[in-house]
Design an enzyme around this catalytic site. Structure first.
Site, mmCIF file in Angstrom:
data_model
loop_
_atom_site.group_PDB
_atom_site.id
_atom_site.type_symbol
_atom_site.label_atom_id
_atom_site.label_comp_id
_atom_site.label_asym_id
_atom_site.label_seq_id
_atom_site.Cartn_x
_atom_site.Cartn_y
_atom_site.Cartn_z
ATOM 1 N N VAL A 110 -1.708 9.648 6.427
ATOM 2 C CA VAL A 110 -2.789 9.281 5.508
ATOM 3 C C VAL A 110 -3.447 7.970 5.926
ATOM 4 O O VAL A 110 -2.799 7.089 6.493
ATOM 5 C CB VAL A 110 -2.292 9.174 4.040
ATOM 6 C CG1 VAL A 110 -1.939 10.539 3.508
ATOM 7 C CG2 VAL A 110 -1.112 8.218 3.916
ATOM 8 N N ASP B 48 0.828 -1.198 0.000
ATOM 9 C CA ASP B 48 0.000 0.000 0.000
ATOM 10 C C ASP B 48 0.869 1.258 0.000
ATOM 11 O O ASP B 48 0.615 2.190 -0.752
ATOM 12 C CB ASP B 48 -0.979 0.017 1.183
ATOM 13 C CG ASP B 48 -0.304 -0.239 2.514
ATOM 14 O OD1 ASP B 48 0.851 -0.741 2.538
ATOM 15 O OD2 ASP B 48 -0.913 0.052 3.555
ATOM 16 N N ASP C 285 6.983 4.267 3.182
ATOM 17 C CA ASP C 285 7.142 5.431 4.054
ATOM 18 C C ASP C 285 8.643 5.674 4.215
ATOM 19 O O ASP C 285 9.253 6.343 3.372
ATOM 20 C CB ASP C 285 6.438 5.093 5.382
ATOM 21 C CG ASP C 285 5.991 6.320 6.132
ATOM 22 O OD1 ASP C 285 6.805 7.237 6.261
ATOM 23 O OD2 ASP C 285 4.843 6.366 6.574
HETATM 24 C C1 PRP Z 1 2.875 -0.041 6.714
HETATM 25 C C2 PRP Z 1 2.855 -0.350 5.217
HETATM 26 C C3 PRP Z 1 4.244 -0.868 4.966
HETATM 27 C C4 PRP Z 1 5.083 -0.122 5.970
HETATM 28 C C5 PRP Z 1 5.748 1.005 5.272
HETATM 29 O O1 PRP Z 1 2.563 -1.202 7.403
HETATM 30 O O2 PRP Z 1 1.870 -1.285 4.879
HETATM 31 O O3 PRP Z 1 4.329 -2.262 5.174
HETATM 32 O O4 PRP Z 1 4.208 0.394 6.980
HETATM 33 O O5 PRP Z 1 6.552 1.739 6.166
HETATM 34 P P1 PRP Z 1 8.123 1.898 5.994
HETATM 35 O O6 PRP Z 1 8.405 2.226 4.566
HETATM 36 O O7 PRP Z 1 8.452 3.035 6.937
HETATM 37 O O8 PRP Z 1 8.792 0.631 6.426
HETATM 38 P P2 PRP Z 1 2.257 -1.219 8.971
HETATM 39 O O9 PRP Z 1 3.516 -1.576 9.706
HETATM 40 O O10 PRP Z 1 1.565 0.045 9.377
HETATM 41 O O11 PRP Z 1 1.265 -2.478 9.109
HETATM 42 P P3 PRP Z 1 -0.180 -2.721 8.432
HETATM 43 O O12 PRP Z 1 0.047 -2.924 6.954
HETATM 44 O O13 PRP Z 1 -0.673 -3.975 9.095
HETATM 45 O O14 PRP Z 1 -1.057 -1.523 8.722
#
Ligand code: PRP
Length: 183
Positions: free
Chosen positions: A157, A104, A107
């Site tokens: 977001v 998705d 970051d």
């Molecule tokens: C989010 C997203 C990525 C990661 C990106 O997952 O889905 O896997 O963070 O962040 P980064 O580039 O800083 O590593 P999250 O850990 O929030 O888990 P989720 O998908 O279960 O919400």
């Protein structure tokens, strides 16, 4: 869920449902062409990638398989240390296969950078990344992403798989969360 269902919780709708579907169709056309005749495995990263995986997979015309991983950071310091833990591993073996990781959002880049290296050690024919969203201003690690939907500002977001405290994942668009919700 639509933005009007959570009026006041968003400051802005950043990417509409229509824009998401239009962009996914464009990416799917590229992926169809790049992977024609290849043994493709889409790897979705739980939980955020569920929506993009479901829509991208259906927009693709090539035969493919889907598998899932769940990963997590070790505590608060890990995003910067780059240490990621596997909570649920793939069912599929990757030897000789063309792997496309579906995410998705990118970051800091830490998760995807670690995940790609991890999957490469399993002997696939190739590993590429498709991410719906990327925040260039939040990057701590450079990740080579072949397919990007939208570059967005470094705001909080939610929607289309992205959560705040597990909520808002079912919002059909992507919006900026109003500070009063999380402060
Ligand atoms: C989010 C997203 C990525 C990661 C990106 O997952 O889905 O896997 O963070 O962040 P980064 O580039 O800083 O590593 P999250 O850990 O929030 O888990 P989720 O998908 O279960 O919400």
């Amino acid at each position: 869920m639509l933005p009007e269902d959570i009026q006041g919780d968003l400051t802005t709708v950043l990417v509409t449902e229509e824009q998401i579907q239009e962009r996914l169709a464009e990416l799917a056309a590229q992926i169809d062409a790049d992977y024609a005749g290849k043994d493709v495995l889409l790897v979705g990263v739980l939980k955020g990638a569920v929506m993009v995986m479901a829509d991208l997979a259906r927009a693709l015309s090539i035969p493919l398989e889907m598998d899932w991983m769940a990963v997590s950071s070790y505590g608060a310091s890990t995003k910067s240390s780059g240490v990621v833990r596997i909570l649920k591993d793939l069912d599929a073996a990757l030897a000789g296969r063309h792997v496309l990781i579906v995410e998705d959002i990118i970051d800091s880049g830490v998760t995807l950078s670690w995940l790609r290296e991890n999957l490469i050690t399993r002997g696939p024919a190739s590993v590429e990344i498709c991410a719906l969203l990327r925040k260039p201003d939040a990057a701590k690690v450079e990740v080579d992403v072949k397919y990007v939907g939208f570059e967005i500002p470094n705001d909080f977001v939610v929607g289309y798989g992205l959560d705040f405290a597990e909520k808002y994942r079912n919002l059909r668009s992507v919006g900026i969360l109003a500070p009063h919700v999380y402060e």
